[in-house]
Design an enzyme around this catalytic site. Sequence first.
Site, PDB file in Angstrom:
ATOM      1  CE1 TYR A 113      -3.924   2.295   0.752  1.00  0.00           C
ATOM      2  CE2 TYR A 113      -2.245   3.474   2.001  1.00  0.00           C
ATOM      3  CZ  TYR A 113      -3.503   3.433   1.405  1.00  0.00           C
ATOM      4  OH  TYR A 113      -4.313   4.540   1.455  1.00  0.00           O
ATOM      5  CG  ASP A 114       3.219   2.236   3.472  1.00  0.00           C
ATOM      6  OD1 ASP A 114       2.075   2.728   3.592  1.00  0.00           O
ATOM      7  OD2 ASP A 114       3.867   1.771   4.427  1.00  0.00           O
TER       8      ASP A 114
ATOM      9  CE  LYS B 248     -29.561   6.618  20.802  1.00  0.00           C
ATOM     10  NZ  LYS B 248     -28.637   7.544  20.287  1.00  0.00           N
TER      11      LYS B 248
ATOM     12  CE  LYS C 153     -32.510   3.559  11.685  1.00  0.00           C
ATOM     13  NZ  LYS C 153     -31.340   3.637  10.836  1.00  0.00           N
TER      14      LYS C 153
ATOM     15  CB  CYS D 244       2.435   6.230  50.907  1.00  0.00           C
ATOM     16  SG  CYS D 244       1.318   4.858  50.615  1.00  0.00           S
TER      17      CYS D 244
HETATM   18  S1  IVH Z   1     -31.374   6.464  12.751  1.00  0.00           S
HETATM   19  C1  IVH Z   1     -34.383  10.514  12.300  1.00  0.00           C
HETATM   20  N1  IVH Z   1     -29.693   4.688  13.658  1.00  0.00           N
HETATM   21  O1  IVH Z   1     -28.821   8.662  17.666  1.00  0.00           O
HETATM   22  C2  IVH Z   1     -33.107  10.033  12.839  1.00  0.00           C
HETATM   23  N2  IVH Z   1     -29.554   6.857  14.554  1.00  0.00           N
HETATM   24  O2  IVH Z   1     -30.724   9.713  19.558  1.00  0.00           O
HETATM   25  C3  IVH Z   1     -32.827   8.628  12.393  1.00  0.00           C
HETATM   26  N3  IVH Z   1     -27.761   7.142  16.204  1.00  0.00           N
HETATM   27  O3  IVH Z   1     -29.885  11.301  15.604  1.00  0.00           O
HETATM   28  C4  IVH Z   1     -31.541   8.183  12.939  1.00  0.00           C
HETATM   29  N4  IVH Z   1     -27.007   5.107  16.112  1.00  0.00           N
HETATM   30  O4  IVH Z   1     -27.364  10.509  15.500  1.00  0.00           O
HETATM   31  C5  IVH Z   1     -30.094   5.957  13.738  1.00  0.00           C
HETATM   32  N5  IVH Z   1     -28.246   3.023  14.317  1.00  0.00           N
HETATM   33  C6  IVH Z   1     -28.653   4.274  14.394  1.00  0.00           C
HETATM   34  C7  IVH Z   1     -28.041   5.203  15.261  1.00  0.00           C
HETATM   35  C8  IVH Z   1     -28.531   6.480  15.314  1.00  0.00           C
HETATM   36  C9  IVH Z   1     -26.854   6.296  16.657  1.00  0.00           C
HETATM   37  C10 IVH Z   1     -27.870   8.551  16.649  1.00  0.00           C
HETATM   38  C11 IVH Z   1     -28.300   9.480  15.553  1.00  0.00           C
HETATM   39  C12 IVH Z   1     -29.639   9.998  16.014  1.00  0.00           C
HETATM   40  C13 IVH Z   1     -29.487   9.880  17.496  1.00  0.00           C
HETATM   41  C14 IVH Z   1     -30.846   9.905  18.192  1.00  0.00           C
END
Ligand code: IVH
Length: 739
Positions: free
Chosen positions: A54-55, A147, A329, A472
């Site tokens: 790579y380098d 998250k 979601k 100590c």
């Molecule tokens: S979906 C409409 N997915 O947590 C916003 N957010 O507390 C849809 N976050 O604003 C965001 N991990 O900055 C989504 N897997 C994840 C996430 C995530 C971290 C953050 C994001 C969001 C905040 C809300």
Amino acid sequence: MSEPDDLFSFADSKTARAPEESAEKRILELRKLLEHHNHLYYSQATPEISDAEYDKLYRELEDLEKKHPEFHDENSPTLRVGGAPIEGFQQIRHAVPMLSIDDVFELSPDAMEKSGASRPEQELIEFYQRLRKNLGREDITVTVEPKIDGVAVSLFYRDGKLAYAATRGDGTTGDDITHNVRTIRSIPLELKQRALADPASAEPPTTLEIRGEIFMPNEAFAAMNVERDEAGLPTFANPRNATAGTLKQLDPKIAAQRPLRFLAHGLGAYDGPELETEHDFHNLLDHFGIPRNQPLFTVQHLDGLLDAVAEINHQRHQLDYGTDGAVIKVLSRAERTQLGFTSRAPRWAAAYKFLPEQKETILENITIQVGRTGVLTPVAELTPVLISGSTVSRATLHNQDEIDRKQIHIGARVLVEKAGEIIPAIVKVTQPVPGASVFSIFASVNGQCPSCGGPISQEQGFVAWRCTNFQCPAQAVTHIKHFASRKALDIDGLGEIVAEALVRHKHCVTPLELFSLTEEVLAPLNLGTEEAPRRFGEKNATKVLKALDDARSKPLNRWLFAMGIRQLGESAAKELSRLHQDLTEISTSPILAELLRDTRPDAKKKNELLAKYAITGDVGPAVAETVISYFQSEAGQQALQRFAELGINPASDNYLPIPAEGDLSHLPLAGKTFVITGTLSMDRDEMKALIESKGGKVSGSVSAKTHYVLAGEGGGSKRDKAEKLGVPLLDEAALQAML
Ligand code: IVH
């Protein structure tokens, strides 16, 4: 995908070409290749060539670009190391607002009882029921993913090129952090690169705004902290702070050196072919080589959702980033549109926050640890239990207050939890031992430091018991680290890790022993463990020895501060060095002795002394006491002897014990003219006397010569005049700060 060997031989084929004729072609090839390997390395974790290979490619591109500035491209992989610093942050208005998500919490048993909920997942179930009601259907397909505990960013690609990157800010407007984001190699600068492996790929859309998190992987964060510590730099509290701090830097070279990563989780502005589901969005991310968050579960009904969050809760301790929840979601984008938004957040998403895991176990014993600053900390020794993916057999009990409040005693059954990166803690006693008395720290150690047998005491206003013996051994690392710190003697290269290794291998207990170190001891010093040794090395050894040599001639105040005598901060050290010529004089200081004697309620004599030497508030009877008793103690006497042996007697560089009549230059307000206006907390004359006693002058009217206007409530015309002349206005708090 092409074979790795092919890719590399293709890279080497340059020898067959006349350089000038094809420089541009080769530059373009190399850029594509390097981005391709960046992607494999940083996003896929499946490198196909060695670092050396790579380098080699990298250097070839660097050379060609230097020779041919006409082919400059700000998206070249060579510019990832960070360009010139920016002047300040521009604000960027987000094309689509960056919303937050509503939290739903896993309920603790207490919370369940209060709300009458039948399951810890009650709030999550209610979220799902709201989806059902709003969509008028029983089963709604949702995705579930961890998250990420990072910093939210928006990446805006125009015609397939990264146009800018911005922080969330207030959701509408954020900071332009493009200069820093360009250095993150897992973020593609151009979206065409994946076509190298997949020639049939579609063109990127004109507008594509990707939302995601920037974070530092836990391991890389820990390694970075070790490195910083060795370099004598402050360490970061946690990966999130480190990430946020890095992105706030104006100079991108800093971000380039930090282990930042990115994972996408959402879509902002977009004008490409319609995306029907979250899966279509994920395919788009994969197609353009934008790394996305995983694991990802897609579930069709409530039971599946509950299983998925449980699975993420289980797996999250193995992830390389911090997470305290799962994001849910709705899969279908049409359904999302139907659900819409509340004022703050979408109705189609929720963040499910996990409770820190708790388990019951037996408190077998309580041991006392002597911390690095001499604080005695009680530690609970537990029957081992598995919590959040690791075995817990010890938990901190903090201090006596905490023990009293929770009625902690040996033998009790206790509830233990591990929240986030925090060390385990005892929540409460669940089953006491009948008739047992609450644990006492003092009694358990017979009033003596368990490390050195020295006396322990509880400082006024503090709950902690502390060992007061300067020698100590438990405090050796702290003393050495402080001694070497920037504001003390600034021994470059000697941070916590090195101090710890020196103490562990018994090379030093007190800081002055550092002066006996030689290159033969330092260079082979093992900073690692026996299994994974890490040599300090000749270069670092030489650096430290040189810094120690330089320290010999550092001024008295730096030495006094470095010695870590309690109560002796930087300002007190400075004032002591004004009052004494050198260390020898301080060790038998008549001034300090007088100051101490003058604690007798003879205010007049005390004032005479303070006036004679014009002593500032930094040095009073308390400092006099600790300094005198230090030099009288065995440790102090040994230190003095060692100073003599080493031929070091630090000298003052601000010696002026009795300022000449009218020479107030050592006072904090020396040479400054004040005008007082408005109503203050004391009357004018008192305030005037205070300012004058600190070397300032007080004048009646504001002019261009006035340095400050001290303004209380009211004070109309003088205040106006000060503003007109540009004379700074101070309030009393600001004046106090100057004193
Ligand atoms: S979906 C409409 N997915 O947590 C916003 N957010 O507390 C849809 N976050 O604003 C965001 N991990 O900055 C989504 N897997 C994840 C996430 C995530 C971290 C953050 C994001 C969001 C905040 C809300």
